[in-house]
Design a protein around this motif. Structure first.
Motif, short mmCIF file in Angstrom:
data_model
loop_
_atom_site.label_atom_id
_atom_site.label_comp_id
_atom_site.label_asym_id
_atom_site.label_seq_id
_atom_site.Cartn_x
_atom_site.Cartn_y
_atom_site.Cartn_z
N THR A 255 82.41 -40.96 57.74
CA THR A 255 81.64 -40.26 58.40
C THR A 255 82.73 -40.21 59.13
O THR A 255 82.98 -39.40 59.81
CB THR A 255 80.51 -40.22 59.15
N ARG A 302 81.22 -24.47 58.05
CA ARG A 302 81.01 -24.53 56.51
C ARG A 302 81.32 -25.50 56.50
O ARG A 302 80.85 -26.47 55.49
CB ARG A 302 81.12 -23.07 55.79
N SER A 303 83.14 -25.34 55.99
CA SER A 303 83.83 -26.63 55.80
C SER A 303 83.38 -28.07 56.35
O SER A 303 83.01 -29.15 55.12
CB SER A 303 85.03 -26.22 55.46
N TRP A 304 82.45 -28.27 57.55
CA TRP A 304 82.47 -29.05 57.43
C TRP A 304 80.97 -29.56 57.47
O TRP A 304 80.70 -30.97 56.81
CB TRP A 304 82.61 -28.48 59.22
N LEU A 305 80.74 -29.03 56.69
CA LEU A 305 79.01 -29.05 56.54
C LEU A 305 79.12 -29.28 55.31
O LEU A 305 77.90 -30.67 54.92
CB LEU A 305 77.82 -28.11 56.64
N LYS A 306 80.06 -28.56 54.09
CA LYS A 306 79.79 -29.06 52.83
C LYS A 306 80.62 -30.23 52.61
O LYS A 306 80.30 -31.33 51.71
CB LYS A 306 81.47 -28.17 52.48
N GLN A 308 80.43 -32.85 54.97
CA GLN A 308 79.22 -33.68 54.95
C GLN A 308 78.06 -34.09 53.84
O GLN A 308 78.01 -35.36 53.47
CB GLN A 308 78.26 -33.43 56.21
N ARG A 309 78.05 -32.44 52.88
CA ARG A 309 77.45 -32.98 52.28
C ARG A 309 77.94 -33.50 50.75
O ARG A 309 76.81 -34.18 50.54
CB ARG A 309 76.83 -31.49 51.23
N GLU A 310 79.08 -32.90 50.59
CA GLU A 310 79.93 -34.25 50.20
C GLU A 310 80.00 -36.01 49.79
O GLU A 310 79.44 -36.56 49.08
CB GLU A 310 81.74 -33.88 49.47
N ARG A 312 77.23 -37.08 52.01
CA ARG A 312 76.01 -37.79 51.35
C ARG A 312 76.16 -37.87 49.65
O ARG A 312 75.18 -38.69 49.21
CB ARG A 312 75.02 -36.89 51.65
N ALA A 313 76.49 -37.13 48.82
CA ALA A 313 76.42 -37.17 47.73
C ALA A 313 76.62 -38.40 46.98
O ALA A 313 76.01 -39.20 46.31
CB ALA A 313 76.23 -35.84 46.89
#
Length: 345
Positions: A255, A302-306, A308-310, A312-313
């Protein structure tokens, strides 16, 4: 490369301390299928990785320092940086694009195809690598006023230098060349056709990398080389040219690298009322307030959230791999135990 000065290639006392006695040092210049071009004090060697090391998954990339016995690679010396992505089309394997890099240039051409979101992804990868990112915007000669696009890039690259250059007119090229001093290794990363190889040829003073003209309006052409290559520049400095990347999937990033690439949003998040704010509907959320005021764009959020999701996955996949590996080890030990029990007198 006869009579090479390994010091000019970046060899130092720390690397020497990690070299096993009796082996010769060399730096990987190019990677081919099953073979490696390695620069040594005696010249260039076409080296190979023994089957045992290949089976063990030893990773050798352009820019690596290796220990050689003749033309056989015996080990890879510790890296100070490594730019790694998830191998294209395969989420379970990594690919090292370049190793032991000091500065990584994200190269993109000015024009309608400029993608700030893609640049954000590059920055996350480079921050994680241990190298320092800088951005190079090429083909400035084709636009009367490129500065609106430059401002868009600067908005997503907080604190990262942005070079505006033209290999045709020479604009900005001297300042960019000055970043590649003796002992420094740089790498050029970006899509096909953005002018990476044209820049390398300009800095080298001759055509080292093949460039094909594919469109009437593309006088700088497109790079047709399909492999990464380390090049020693006249006057000092090293640059690694790379083929165009169609995609850049993250690999095993922390992160912290996202925080560096999105330092503006991280600064906003630090101002939220609650330390565990989810930045959605919580009261006193500074991120949501910045979105409402227009200080923060919806696209960047949205890019920041995307990303972060990547991450986590990716962490979940890594945990699953570790569990599978532990299960296989347990099953192997169990089989070995049963086998010993059967043969016990």
């Amino acid at each position: 490369m006869p009579g090479l000065d390994l010091g000019a290639l970046g060899w130092n006392a720390e690397l020497a301390d990690n070299l096993e006695h009796g082996l010769a040092p060399g730096r990987v210049v190019a990677v081919h299928r099953g073979a490696f071009d390695v620069a040594t004090a005696r010249g260039s060697v076409r080296a190979r990785l023994p089957g045992r090391l290949a089976y063990d998954g030893v990773d050798v990339a352009v820019g690596d320092w290796v220990a050689l016995a003749g033309a056989s690679i015996r080990s890879v010396l510790p890296r100070r940086s490594a730019i790694v992505r998830s191998a294209a089309g395969r989420s379970s394997e990594s690919q090292t694009l370049a190793a032991n890099v000091d500065v990584a240039f994200v190269v993109s051409s000015l024009g309608p195809d400029l993608e700030p979101r893609r640049i954000e992804r590059y920055l996350v990868t480079i921050w994680e690598s241990g190298a320092v990112p800088e951005i190079v915007l090429t083909k400035a000669d084709r636009m009367d006023d490129p500065w609106k696009l430059v401002a868009e890039v600067e908005a997503v690259s907080i604190g990262v230098p942005v070079h505006v250059v033209s290999a045709v007119t020479g604009q900005g090229c001297d300042a960019l060349r000055a970043r590649m001093v003796e002992g420094t290794t740089a790498v050029l990363l970006g899509s096909s056709g953005v002018g990476k190889s044209t820049l390398v040829n300009r800095f080298a003073g001759r055509e080292l990398m093949t460039v094909n003209v594919t469109r009437a309006d593309d006088d700088e052409g497109r790079h047709t080389t399909t492999h990464r290559e380390l090049i020693q520049l006249p006057g000092g400095g090293i640059v690694i040219d790379t083929p165009g990347l169609r995609e850049l999937q993250l690999w095993d990033h922390g992160t912290e690298s996202v925080g560096l690439a999105f330092s503006d949003i991280e600064a906003l998040a630090a101002e939220c009322r609650f330390n565990n704010c989810g930045h959605a509907s919580e009261p006193g959320c500074a991120v949501q307030a910045a979105l409402r005021s227009g200080e923060l764009s919806q696209e960047r959020h949205r890019s920041w959230l995307k990303l972060q999701r990547e991450l986590r996955a990716m962490a979940a996949r890594a945990d699953a791999r570790l569990r599978r590996e532990e299960k296989r080890k347990w099953q192997r030990r169990a089989r070995e135990g049963r086998s010993r029990a059967r043969h016990r007198p």
